[in-house]
Design an enzyme around this catalytic site. Structure first.
Site, PDB file in Angstrom:
ATOM      1  N   ILE A  48      41.004  41.900  41.962  1.00 24.75           N
ATOM      2  CA  ILE A  48      40.543  42.383  43.263  1.00 24.75           C
ATOM      3  C   ILE A  48      40.104  41.162  44.069  1.00 24.75           C
ATOM      4  CG2 ILE A  48      38.930  43.929  44.447  1.00 24.75           C
ATOM      5  CD1 ILE A  48      40.754  45.426  42.472  1.00 24.75           C
ATOM      6  N   CYS A  64      42.160  32.764  32.883  1.00 27.85           N
ATOM      7  CA  CYS A  64      41.564  31.518  33.382  1.00 27.85           C
ATOM      8  C   CYS A  64      40.360  31.156  32.517  1.00 27.85           C
ATOM      9  CB  CYS A  64      41.149  31.674  34.851  1.00 27.85           C
ATOM     10  SG  CYS A  64      39.660  32.672  35.093  1.00 27.85           S
ATOM     11  N   GLU A 106      41.012  40.581  34.027  1.00 26.79           N
ATOM     12  CA  GLU A 106      40.316  40.613  32.736  1.00 26.79           C
ATOM     13  C   GLU A 106      38.832  40.891  32.938  1.00 26.79           C
ATOM     14  OE1 GLU A 106      42.334  38.345  33.930  1.00 26.79           O
ATOM     15  OE2 GLU A 106      43.454  37.286  32.396  1.00 26.79           O
TER      16      GLU A 106
END
Ligand code: THU
Length: 133
Positions: free
Chosen positions: A47, A90, A59
């Site tokens: 988002i 990430c 995640e």
């Protein structure tokens, strides 16, 4: 690893929730689906926000949903993206995953059948955790 039925469910959910990603800036859809220790499934999509740093990865969305529902541990998480190779969590997300379940399995995949997998601990060696009192 050939996905068993439990993984196939998460794979389908991760691919499905990626359609809900709000990505007006990157146009890069990501979906994540995790299974908790108690067997429940939680999903999340990325988002984004006009204030770029406020954007949230798929995640982390899934973890927030899990933890907000009172669950604290997960065993497996599938992460879907369209890129080749598939998007890998990430650094920040690795830490967020590590907080709850360092031993959980990560399965990153795309539509080409390319897969990146390993445990959270393998993705984030020497992750940080405060002792819980
Ligand atoms: N993104 C995720 O949601 N998960 C990943 O594993 C990699 C990157 C998102 C963040 C941003 O919305 C977009 O992908 C491009 O970086």
């Amino acid at each position: 690893m050939t996905p068993n039925l439990e993984w196939l469910e998460l794979i389908e959910q991760a691919r499905g929730v990626a359609r809900n990603a709000y990505v007006p800036f990157s146009h890069f859809h990501v979906g994540a689906a995790l299974r908790t220790v108690s067997g429940k499934v939680y999903v999340g999509a990325n988002i984004e926000n006009s204030s770029y740093p406020m954007s949230r990865c798929a995640e982390q969305s899934a973890i927030q949903s899990m933890a907000s529902s009172g669950e604290r541990g997960f065993t497996q998480i599938a992460v879907y993206s369209e890129s080749s190779p598939p998007a890998s969590p990430c650094g920040g997300c690795r830490q967020v995953l590590f907080e709850f379940s360092p031993e959980a399995h990560i399965y990153c995949f795309n539509d080409k059948g390319e897969v990146l997998e390993g445990t959270v601990k393998e993705f984030l060696p020497h992750g940080f955790r405060l002792e819980q009192g």
